[in-house]
Design a protein around this motif. Structure first.
Motif, mmCIF file in Angstrom:
data_model
loop_
_atom_site.group_PDB
_atom_site.id
_atom_site.type_symbol
_atom_site.label_atom_id
_atom_site.label_comp_id
_atom_site.label_asym_id
_atom_site.label_seq_id
_atom_site.Cartn_x
_atom_site.Cartn_y
_atom_site.Cartn_z
ATOM 1 N N LEU A 24 -6.498 4.648 -5.683
ATOM 2 C CA LEU A 24 -7.786 4.288 -5.110
ATOM 3 C C LEU A 24 -7.718 2.914 -4.451
ATOM 4 O O LEU A 24 -7.024 2.010 -4.932
ATOM 5 C CB LEU A 24 -8.866 4.253 -6.200
ATOM 6 N N ALA A 25 -8.453 2.758 -3.370
ATOM 7 C CA ALA A 25 -8.631 1.456 -2.733
ATOM 8 C C ALA A 25 -9.871 0.801 -3.341
ATOM 9 O O ALA A 25 -10.939 1.401 -3.362
ATOM 10 C CB ALA A 25 -8.799 1.622 -1.228
ATOM 11 N N VAL A 26 -9.719 -0.416 -3.834
ATOM 12 C CA VAL A 26 -10.830 -1.126 -4.462
ATOM 13 C C VAL A 26 -11.364 -2.174 -3.491
ATOM 14 O O VAL A 26 -10.610 -3.028 -3.007
ATOM 15 C CB VAL A 26 -10.409 -1.802 -5.781
ATOM 16 N N ILE A 77 0.841 -1.215 0.000
ATOM 17 C CA ILE A 77 0.000 0.000 0.000
ATOM 18 C C ILE A 77 0.863 1.246 0.000
ATOM 19 O O ILE A 77 0.669 2.164 -0.815
ATOM 20 C CB ILE A 77 -0.963 -0.003 1.195
ATOM 21 N N SER A 78 1.828 1.305 0.897
ATOM 22 C CA SER A 78 2.674 2.503 0.981
ATOM 23 C C SER A 78 3.496 2.682 -0.285
ATOM 24 O O SER A 78 3.748 3.809 -0.725
ATOM 25 C CB SER A 78 3.585 2.433 2.215
ATOM 26 N N GLN A 79 3.901 1.573 -0.906
ATOM 27 C CA GLN A 79 4.639 1.671 -2.163
ATOM 28 C C GLN A 79 3.743 2.203 -3.283
ATOM 29 O O GLN A 79 4.198 2.968 -4.140
ATOM 30 C CB GLN A 79 5.208 0.307 -2.548
ATOM 31 N N ALA A 80 2.481 1.780 -3.261
ATOM 32 C CA ALA A 80 1.540 2.289 -4.270
ATOM 33 C C ALA A 80 1.358 3.789 -4.110
ATOM 34 O O ALA A 80 1.387 4.539 -5.100
ATOM 35 C CB ALA A 80 0.205 1.573 -4.138
ATOM 36 N N ILE A 81 1.154 4.241 -2.896
ATOM 37 C CA ILE A 81 1.011 5.675 -2.642
ATOM 38 C C ILE A 81 2.289 6.403 -3.051
ATOM 39 O O ILE A 81 2.248 7.527 -3.572
ATOM 40 C CB ILE A 81 0.687 5.933 -1.161
ATOM 41 N N GLY A 82 3.431 5.756 -2.851
ATOM 42 C CA GLY A 82 4.713 6.365 -3.197
ATOM 43 C C GLY A 82 4.893 6.622 -4.674
ATOM 44 O O GLY A 82 5.772 7.406 -5.075
ATOM 45 N N LEU A 83 4.081 5.992 -5.521
ATOM 46 C CA LEU A 83 4.167 6.236 -6.965
ATOM 47 C C LEU A 83 3.809 7.670 -7.328
ATOM 48 O O LEU A 83 4.105 8.121 -8.435
ATOM 49 C CB LEU A 83 3.266 5.264 -7.717
ATOM 50 N N LYS A 84 3.189 8.384 -6.399
ATOM 51 C CA LYS A 84 2.894 9.797 -6.661
ATOM 52 C C LYS A 84 4.166 10.625 -6.804
ATOM 53 O O LYS A 84 4.130 11.728 -7.358
ATOM 54 C CB LYS A 84 2.018 10.367 -5.540
ATOM 55 N N ARG A 85 5.276 10.088 -6.334
ATOM 56 C CA ARG A 85 6.547 10.794 -6.541
ATOM 57 C C ARG A 85 6.957 10.738 -8.008
ATOM 58 O O ARG A 85 7.682 11.613 -8.480
ATOM 59 C CB ARG A 85 7.630 10.189 -5.650
ATOM 60 N N GLN A 86 6.512 9.704 -8.723
ATOM 61 C CA GLN A 86 6.755 9.627 -10.169
ATOM 62 C C GLN A 86 5.769 10.483 -10.946
ATOM 63 O O GLN A 86 6.118 11.080 -11.960
ATOM 64 C CB GLN A 86 6.633 8.176 -10.657
ATOM 65 N N LEU A 136 -8.803 5.152 3.953
ATOM 66 C CA LEU A 136 -8.278 6.177 3.046
ATOM 67 C C LEU A 136 -7.360 7.133 3.783
ATOM 68 O O LEU A 136 -6.256 7.446 3.321
ATOM 69 C CB LEU A 136 -9.434 6.941 2.391
ATOM 70 N N ARG A 137 -7.802 7.585 4.937
ATOM 71 C CA ARG A 137 -7.048 8.586 5.700
ATOM 72 C C ARG A 137 -5.726 8.025 6.226
ATOM 73 O O ARG A 137 -4.680 8.665 6.118
ATOM 74 C CB ARG A 137 -7.908 9.093 6.849
ATOM 75 N N ASN A 138 -5.750 6.815 6.759
ATOM 76 C CA ASN A 138 -4.554 6.256 7.391
ATOM 77 C C ASN A 138 -3.493 5.835 6.395
ATOM 78 O O ASN A 138 -2.312 5.737 6.741
ATOM 79 C CB ASN A 138 -4.921 5.057 8.272
ATOM 80 N N ASN A 139 -3.904 5.580 5.154
ATOM 81 C CA ASN A 139 -2.955 5.065 4.165
ATOM 82 C C ASN A 139 -2.632 6.044 3.052
ATOM 83 O O ASN A 139 -1.723 5.782 2.257
ATOM 84 C CB ASN A 139 -3.485 3.770 3.563
ATOM 85 N N GLY A 140 -3.369 7.142 2.963
ATOM 86 C CA GLY A 140 -3.079 8.131 1.936
ATOM 87 C C GLY A 140 -3.750 7.888 0.606
ATOM 88 O O GLY A 140 -3.343 8.473 -0.414
ATOM 89 N N PHE A 141 -4.780 7.039 0.588
ATOM 90 C CA PHE A 141 -5.531 6.829 -0.653
ATOM 91 C C PHE A 141 -6.302 8.105 -1.020
ATOM 92 O O PHE A 141 -6.645 8.915 -0.159
ATOM 93 C CB PHE A 141 -6.532 5.688 -0.495
ATOM 94 N N ASP A 142 -6.599 8.228 -2.315
ATOM 95 C CA ASP A 142 -7.334 9.393 -2.825
ATOM 96 C C ASP A 142 -8.817 9.126 -3.009
ATOM 97 O O ASP A 142 -9.573 10.043 -3.356
ATOM 98 C CB ASP A 142 -6.742 9.842 -4.167
ATOM 99 N N PHE A 200 -19.252 0.364 7.281
ATOM 100 C CA PHE A 200 -18.539 0.379 6.005
ATOM 101 C C PHE A 200 -17.981 1.770 5.716
ATOM 102 O O PHE A 200 -16.805 1.926 5.366
ATOM 103 C CB PHE A 200 -19.483 -0.061 4.882
ATOM 104 N N ILE A 201 -18.815 2.772 5.878
ATOM 105 C CA ILE A 201 -18.408 4.144 5.566
ATOM 106 C C ILE A 201 -17.298 4.605 6.497
ATOM 107 O O ILE A 201 -16.289 5.185 6.052
ATOM 108 C CB ILE A 201 -19.622 5.088 5.632
ATOM 109 N N ASN A 202 -17.446 4.357 7.785
ATOM 110 C CA ASN A 202 -16.420 4.788 8.741
ATOM 111 C C ASN A 202 -15.106 4.051 8.519
ATOM 112 O O ASN A 202 -14.024 4.656 8.614
ATOM 113 C CB ASN A 202 -16.911 4.573 10.175
ATOM 114 N N SER A 203 -15.183 2.755 8.208
ATOM 115 C CA SER A 203 -13.950 2.015 7.947
ATOM 116 C C SER A 203 -13.315 2.455 6.630
ATOM 117 O O SER A 203 -12.085 2.439 6.484
ATOM 118 C CB SER A 203 -14.216 0.508 7.943
ATOM 119 N N ALA A 204 -14.155 2.877 5.661
ATOM 120 C CA ALA A 204 -13.605 3.425 4.413
ATOM 121 C C ALA A 204 -12.828 4.704 4.685
ATOM 122 O O ALA A 204 -11.713 4.890 4.186
ATOM 123 C CB ALA A 204 -14.731 3.683 3.412
#
Length: 368
Positions: A96-98, A80-89, A130-136, A122-126
Motif C-alpha cells: 500500500l502507498a501511505v 518503490i519497485s523493490q517494495a512491489i518486488g517483495l511479492k515474489r517472496q 497506484l497504477r503506474n507503480n503496482g501498488f495494491d 487527489f483521487i486522480n493522482s492516487a
C-alpha cells in the motif's frame, strides 16, 4: 432446499472464521539514511511476516495532488519497485502507498477534502500512483481532521473524500485503508466513526502515544487499559470489529527524570529522554535500541507493559509479553488484525535474539 441453505450458511461461517487476519507492516523508508545497524532497506524486510506492507510516506501539494516526498529514494534508488518486488517472496502480500503522516500536518488535507476540484486531483493522482507503480491500495493517514489547522467541516468532508475514493477504486479492486487517532478525546473530535467505517476496507487504530514528556511526568506509551478503552470506544461508535486493526508500537517514549531516585511510572520528568544511536530523536527509542541498553527493566502488571530506566533516563515500550496481551485482546474482540509502527524499529537484525521479536509475536498469535 432447506438443507442446501443450512450447508451454505455453514460454509459461509467457515469462511468468516478462517479468513486470514491482517498483519499490516508500516515501513518508514527514511530509515535508509540511518547509520550502522540502524540502516534499513528492502533487504531487511521478511515479506512472509506481513499480509500488508505500508510504504510510508507520500504527501500532497497545495492543489491536492499526491507527490513523492523523496524522489531520489522512491525512484532513483528504486525503493518503490523493490517494495512491489517483495511479492515474489509472498504472492499474497499487499503493498500500500501511505499518504500523510504527522509531519505532513493537517492544513493541506483539510483544504483538499473541502474542495471538489482538489479532491478530484487527489483521487486522480492516487489512481495514477497506484497504477503506474503496482501498488495494491492506498492508506490515508491524515493527522488529524478538525485538528492542527483543520476545521469542523473536516469530519463530514473526510467521509465524502473516502466515499469518492472507494467509488474510484472499485473498478480496479484497490484497497482503501486509513490510520486514525485512537483515544476517545481525539477520535470524537476528528471522526464520524460509523460513516467513515462504511467507506474503507480497514481502519488502522494508532493505539500508542498515550503518554509524552510534555505531560510533565513519566507514563506508558501503550498501556493495556488505554488500548482497550480506545478500541471499545470505536466499537461503540459503530466501527465493525472486522475492520479495526490494532496498532502496536515497536518503539518507546522516553523521558528525562527530574530526580533519578524517583523512577516509577508517574514520576516527574523535566523533558524528553536522550536521542537513540539509530533513531536520533529525543523522546523516542526504537525497540532495537531499547533491547540493547541493558537498563533496569520492570514489567508493570497493572498496565501490562514494561518500562526501563538508567540514571535520569526512563522509557516505556512494548516487549514480547505486552504484545501477547494486546493480541489476546484483539482475538477476544475478533478484530481484523494488527499493525506495527514500524518495521525499522523492531529488532529486525536479531541483535538481542531472534529477528523481529515483536512482529513475530503478532504473527504467532494471529496467523500461525
Amino acid at each position: 432446499m432447506g438443507k442446501l441453505l443450512v450447508l451454505l450458511a455453514i460454509l459461509s461461517l467457515g469462511q468468516i472464521i478462517t479468513a486470514e487476519r491482517i498483519v499490516n507492516c508500516y515501513w518508514g523508508t527514511w530509515a535508509n539514511y540511518r547509520s550502522g545497524n540502524g540502516k534499513f532497506d528492502v533487504s531487511n524486510i521478511d515479506a512472509n511476516l506481513c499480509t500488508h506492507l505500508s510504504y510510508s510516506f507520500f504527501g500532497i501539494n497545495d492543489s491536492g495532488n499526491i507527490q513523492s516526498l523523496d524522489t531520489w529514494l522512491d525512484y532513483d534508488l528504486g525503493f518503490i519497485s523493490q517494495a512491489i518486488g517483495l511479492k515474489r517472496q509472498n504472492s499474497n502480500l499487499k503493498v500500500l502507498a501511505v499518504v500523510g503522516g504527522w509531519n505532513e500536518g493537517s492544513t493541506k488535507y483539510s483544504s483538499m477534502a473541502g474542495d471538489w476540484s482538489k479532491r478530484q486531483n487527489f483521487i486522480n493522482s492516487a489512481l495514477t500512483l497506484l497504477r503506474n507503480n503496482g501498488f495494491d491500495g492506498l492508506d490515508l493517514d491524515w493527522e488529524y481532521p478538525n485538528q492542527r489547522g483543520g476545521n469542523w467541516n473536516d469530519r463530514s468532508n473526510f467521509v465524502t473524500l473516502l466515499r469518492e475514493l472507494k467509488e474510484a477504486f472499485a473498478p480496479y479492486g484497490y484497497e482503501l485503508g486509513i490510520a486514525v487517532g485512537a483515544g476517545e478525546s481525539l477520535a470524537s473530535t476528528s471522526y464520524e466513526i460509523a460513516n467513515i467505517a462504511q467507506q474503507v476496507n480497514f481502519i488502522n487504530v494508532m493505539t500508542y502515544d498515550f503518554a509524552m514528556a510534555s505531560d510533565g511526568k513519566t507514563g506508558f506509551n501503550a498501556p493495556q487499559w488505554a488500548i482497550e478503552n480506545a478500541i471499545n470506544y470505536w466499537l461503540s461508535q459503530g466501527a465493525p470489529a472486522n475492520k479495526l486493526v490494532l496498532g502496536v508500537g515497536s518503539y518507546g517514549r522516553s523521558f528525562q527524570l527530574s530526580d533519578p531516585s524517583q523512577n516509577w511510572p508517574g514520576a516527574p520528568c523535566r523533558g524528553v529522554g536522550s536521542a537513540g544511536a539509530y533513531t536520533g530523536d529525543g523522546g523516542y527509542l526504537g525497540y532495537n535500541e531499547i533491547c540493547q541498553n541493558n537498563w533496569h527493566t520492570v514489567f508493570d502488571n497493572d498496565n501490562a507493559a514494561p518500562y526501563a530506566y538508567s540514571g535520569d533516563q526512563w522509557v516505556s515500550f512494548d516487549n514480547v509479553l505486552s504484545v501477547q496481551w494486546k493480541m489476546d485482546f484483539a482475538l477476544r474482540k475478533n478484530l481484523a488484525g494488527a499493525m506495527v509502527w514500524s518495521l525499522e524499529t523492531d529488532d529486525y537484525r536479531g541483535l538481542c535474539g531472534q529477528a523481529y521479536p515483536l512482529l513475530r509475536t503478532i504473527n504467532e498469535k494471529l496467523r500461525w
